[in-house]
Design a protein around this motif. Structure first.
Motif, PDB file in Angstrom:
ATOM      1  N   ASP A   1       0.823  -1.207   0.000  1.00 31.74           N
ATOM      2  CA  ASP A   1       0.000   0.000   0.000  1.00 31.74           C
ATOM      3  C   ASP A   1       0.860   1.260   0.000  1.00 31.74           C
ATOM      4  OD1 ASP A   1      -2.312  -1.508   0.035  1.00 31.74           O
ATOM      5  OD2 ASP A   1      -2.437  -1.527   2.221  1.00 31.74           O
ATOM      6  N   LYS A   2       1.968   1.219   0.734  1.00 27.15           N
ATOM      7  CA  LYS A   2       2.828   2.394   0.852  1.00 27.15           C
ATOM      8  C   LYS A   2       3.769   2.539  -0.341  1.00 27.15           C
ATOM      9  CE  LYS A   2       5.798   4.786   4.181  1.00 27.15           C
ATOM     10  NZ  LYS A   2       6.449   4.705   5.508  1.00 27.15           N
ATOM     11  N   TYR A   3       4.191   1.402  -0.903  1.00 25.23           N
ATOM     12  CA  TYR A   3       5.140   1.430  -2.021  1.00 25.23           C
ATOM     13  C   TYR A   3       4.586   0.612  -3.199  1.00 25.23           C
ATOM     14  CZ  TYR A   3       8.375   3.092   1.573  1.00 25.23           C
ATOM     15  OH  TYR A   3       8.971   3.802   2.585  1.00 25.23           O
ATOM     16  N   PRO A   4       3.463   1.018  -3.780  1.00 31.06           N
ATOM     17  CA  PRO A   4       2.826   0.214  -4.840  1.00 31.06           C
ATOM     18  C   PRO A   4       3.695   0.033  -6.088  1.00 31.06           C
ATOM     19  CG  PRO A   4       1.851   2.407  -4.730  1.00 31.06           C
ATOM     20  CD  PRO A   4       2.720   2.266  -3.508  1.00 31.06           C
ATOM     21  N   LYS A   5       4.492   1.042  -6.411  1.00 29.48           N
ATOM     22  CA  LYS A   5       5.296   0.955  -7.645  1.00 29.48           C
ATOM     23  C   LYS A   5       6.479   0.017  -7.492  1.00 29.48           C
ATOM     24  CE  LYS A   5       3.694   5.475  -8.988  1.00 29.48           C
ATOM     25  NZ  LYS A   5       3.952   6.917  -8.949  1.00 29.48           N
ATOM     26  N   LEU A   6       6.772  -0.353  -6.260  1.00 29.81           N
ATOM     27  CA  LEU A   6       7.830  -1.332  -6.014  1.00 29.81           C
ATOM     28  C   LEU A   6       7.389  -2.718  -6.487  1.00 29.81           C
ATOM     29  CD1 LEU A   6      10.652  -1.384  -4.621  1.00 29.81           C
ATOM     30  CD2 LEU A   6       9.487  -2.015  -2.508  1.00 29.81           C
TER      31      LEU A   6
ATOM     32  N   GLU B   1      25.576  -1.401  -8.395  1.00 28.61           N
ATOM     33  CA  GLU B   1      25.222  -1.192  -9.798  1.00 28.61           C
ATOM     34  C   GLU B   1      23.745  -1.469 -10.009  1.00 28.61           C
ATOM     35  OE1 GLU B   1      24.125  -3.504 -12.175  1.00 28.61           O
ATOM     36  OE2 GLU B   1      24.257  -5.290 -10.925  1.00 28.61           O
ATOM     37  N   GLY B   2      23.159  -0.808 -11.022  1.00 28.35           N
ATOM     38  CA  GLY B   2      21.783  -1.127 -11.357  1.00 28.35           C
ATOM     39  C   GLY B   2      21.047  -0.022 -12.084  1.00 28.35           C
ATOM     40  N   VAL B   3      19.929  -0.389 -12.689  1.00 26.19           N
ATOM     41  CA  VAL B   3      19.113   0.582 -13.427  1.00 26.19           C
ATOM     42  C   VAL B   3      18.462   1.591 -12.492  1.00 26.19           C
ATOM     43  CG1 VAL B   3      18.621  -0.975 -15.355  1.00 26.19           C
ATOM     44  CG2 VAL B   3      17.095  -0.942 -13.377  1.00 26.19           C
ATOM     45  N   ASN B   4      18.375   1.266 -11.204  1.00 25.64           N
ATOM     46  CA  ASN B   4      17.708   2.164 -10.256  1.00 25.64           C
ATOM     47  C   ASN B   4      18.578   3.331  -9.811  1.00 25.64           C
ATOM     48  OD1 ASN B   4      16.478  -0.877  -8.985  1.00 25.64           O
ATOM     49  ND2 ASN B   4      15.238   0.565 -10.136  1.00 25.64           N
ATOM     50  N   ILE B   5      19.803   3.386 -10.297  1.00 27.74           N
ATOM     51  CA  ILE B   5      20.690   4.517 -10.006  1.00 27.74           C
ATOM     52  C   ILE B   5      20.507   5.554 -11.110  1.00 27.74           C
ATOM     53  CG2 ILE B   5      23.098   5.256  -9.796  1.00 27.74           C
ATOM     54  CD1 ILE B   5      23.679   2.403  -8.703  1.00 27.74           C
ATOM     55  N   LEU B   6      19.891   6.676 -10.770  1.00 29.02           N
ATOM     56  CA  LEU B   6      19.574   7.713 -11.750  1.00 29.02           C
ATOM     57  C   LEU B   6      20.220   9.040 -11.359  1.00 29.02           C
ATOM     58  CD1 LEU B   6      15.767   6.935 -12.225  1.00 29.02           C
ATOM     59  CD2 LEU B   6      17.667   6.219 -13.689  1.00 29.02           C
ATOM     60  N   PRO B   7      20.601   9.846 -12.348  1.00 23.96           N
ATOM     61  CA  PRO B   7      21.293  11.119 -12.053  1.00 23.96           C
ATOM     62  C   PRO B   7      20.536  12.052 -11.108  1.00 23.96           C
ATOM     63  CG  PRO B   7      21.534  10.575 -14.363  1.00 23.96           C
ATOM     64  CD  PRO B   7      20.565   9.562 -13.797  1.00 23.96           C
TER      65      PRO B   7
ATOM     66  N   GLU C   1       9.826   5.334 -12.122  1.00 24.87           N
ATOM     67  CA  GLU C   1       9.020   5.451 -10.899  1.00 24.87           C
ATOM     68  C   GLU C   1       9.442   4.407  -9.872  1.00 24.87           C
ATOM     69  OE1 GLU C   1       4.844   7.272 -12.751  1.00 24.87           O
ATOM     70  OE2 GLU C   1       5.060   5.118 -12.420  1.00 24.87           O
ATOM     71  N   GLN C   2       9.729   3.200 -10.341  1.00 18.53           N
ATOM     72  CA  GLN C   2      10.174   2.169  -9.410  1.00 18.53           C
ATOM     73  C   GLN C   2      11.524   2.540  -8.800  1.00 18.53           C
ATOM     74  OE1 GLN C   2      11.405  -2.277 -10.195  1.00 18.53           O
ATOM     75  NE2 GLN C   2       9.185  -2.186  -9.940  1.00 18.53           N
ATOM     76  N   SER C   3      12.376   3.177  -9.586  1.00 22.61           N
ATOM     77  CA  SER C   3      13.675   3.622  -9.066  1.00 22.61           C
ATOM     78  C   SER C   3      13.503   4.602  -7.914  1.00 22.61           C
ATOM     79  CB  SER C   3      14.500   4.266 -10.185  1.00 22.61           C
ATOM     80  OG  SER C   3      14.855   3.308 -11.163  1.00 22.61           O
ATOM     81  N   GLU C   4      12.482   5.453  -8.019  1.00 23.51           N
ATOM     82  CA  GLU C   4      12.191   6.404  -6.943  1.00 23.51           C
ATOM     83  C   GLU C   4      11.877   5.667  -5.642  1.00 23.51           C
ATOM     84  OE1 GLU C   4      12.139   9.721  -6.909  1.00 23.51           O
ATOM     85  OE2 GLU C   4      12.227  10.304  -9.026  1.00 23.51           O
ATOM     86  N   GLU C   5      11.197   4.531  -5.738  1.00 19.61           N
ATOM     87  CA  GLU C   5      10.810   3.789  -4.543  1.00 19.61           C
ATOM     88  C   GLU C   5      11.938   2.900  -4.029  1.00 19.61           C
ATOM     89  OE1 GLU C   5       6.852   2.144  -4.589  1.00 19.61           O
ATOM     90  OE2 GLU C   5       6.167   4.217  -4.423  1.00 19.61           O
ATOM     91  N   VAL C   6      12.829   2.461  -4.919  1.00 19.52           N
ATOM     92  CA  VAL C   6      13.977   1.664  -4.494  1.00 19.52           C
ATOM     93  C   VAL C   6      15.066   2.557  -3.895  1.00 19.52           C
ATOM     94  CG1 VAL C   6      15.803   0.085  -5.275  1.00 19.52           C
ATOM     95  CG2 VAL C   6      13.514  -0.112  -6.225  1.00 19.52           C
ATOM     96  N   TRP C   7      15.122   3.798  -4.345  1.00 20.71           N
ATOM     97  CA  TRP C   7      16.203   4.692  -3.944  1.00 20.71           C
ATOM     98  C   TRP C   7      16.361   4.850  -2.431  1.00 20.71           C
ATOM     99  CZ3 TRP C   7      20.544   6.179  -5.822  1.00 20.71           C
ATOM    100  CH2 TRP C   7      21.219   7.269  -5.276  1.00 20.71           C
ATOM    101  N   PRO C   8      15.291   4.977  -1.635  1.00 16.41           N
ATOM    102  CA  PRO C   8      15.493   5.089  -0.181  1.00 16.41           C
ATOM    103  C   PRO C   8      16.289   3.920   0.393  1.00 16.41           C
ATOM    104  CG  PRO C   8      13.256   5.712  -0.731  1.00 16.41           C
ATOM    105  CD  PRO C   8      13.863   5.152  -1.983  1.00 16.41           C
ATOM    106  N   GLY C   9      16.075   2.716  -0.160  1.00 16.97           N
ATOM    107  CA  GLY C   9      16.845   1.561   0.297  1.00 16.97           C
ATOM    108  C   GLY C   9      18.306   1.662  -0.107  1.00 16.97           C
ATOM    109  N   ILE C  10      18.549   2.150  -1.326  1.00 24.02           N
ATOM    110  CA  ILE C  10      19.924   2.346  -1.796  1.00 24.02           C
ATOM    111  C   ILE C  10      20.612   3.403  -0.946  1.00 24.02           C
ATOM    112  CG2 ILE C  10      21.351   3.075  -3.744  1.00 24.02           C
ATOM    113  CD1 ILE C  10      19.060   2.063  -5.582  1.00 24.02           C
TER     114      ILE C  10
END
Length: 202
Positions: A48-53, A105-111, A79-88
């Motif tokens: 519910d809190k992180y649906p895009k994950l 490394e990974g696709v979730n690392i964005l500038p 959008e999923q990267s935004e939700e994974v980023w707090p964990g990174i």
């Protein structure tokens, strides 16, 4: 030894895992993928809190790649990267086990995510890998697959994967240029590592 934290971003098929392994060996530090961080987060995060994950979890490859356009898939990936980023971010800031440093490394690392949280962090280094060669992308997807092993889903829908990977790479490149961040156009040869190491040392 100064603690080294190195981030390697890029579209799928650019060789991020291979490069992370080589860079980690060069500096004698471990490495981890954002895919692993994302999967750990899925075990503990609220849908519910992180649906895009969890946005891709309910589909098969055929369903997902038929239902959504390449543009929609790229948007979902960002959008999923935004939700994974707090964990990174938490991993970077609170990992005290790997005291000499590590590579992520990974696709979730964005500038824009790096700029938001680590713009002034002098200890953190990062590089983005670029590959705009459609033939190489096609070969990677048809040989090893992207959604899963290449032989587990039909070739007919792999064309959509090629399309969205190219689109993802283009959008990522625009972000890289916007923030003037270092990148290397990979050739998939022995020169790639030296180019990456040189960029990381600048």
């Amino acid at each position: 030894m100064t603690r080294k934290i190195i981030l390697i971003g890029g579209a799928p098929t650019t060789g991020k895992s291979t490069m992370a392994n080589l860079v980690a060996k060069h500096f004698n530090i471990p490495w981890i993928s954002t895919d692993q961080i994302r999967e750990i987060m899925r075990l503990v995060a609220s849908r519910d809190k992180y649906p895009k994950l969890f946005s891709t979890g309910k589909y098969t490859a055929e369903e997902f790649l038929t239902k959504f356009s390449a543009k929609q898939i790229v948007t979902m990936e960002f959008e999923q990267s935004e939700e994974v980023w707090p964990g990174i971010r938490k991993f970077i800031k609170q990992n005290y086990t790997w005291k000499d440093g590590f590579v992520i490394e990974g696709v979730n690392i964005l500038p824009h995510l790096i700029a938001k949280d680590f713009a002034n962090d002098k200890d953190l280094k990062f590089i983005f890998l670029i590959n705009e060669d459609a033939k190489k992308i096609r070969n990677a997807i048809f040989t090893r697959g992207l959604w899963g092993d290449a032989n587990t889903y039909p070739d007919s829908i792999k064309e959509k994967e090629i399309e969205w990977v190219l689109s993802f790479g283009h959008k990522l490149k625009l972000e890289i240029e916007k923030y003037k961040y270092p990148c290397v156009e990979v050739k998939k040869n022995n020169d790639d590592l030296q180019l990456v190491l040189s960029a990381l040392c600048d």
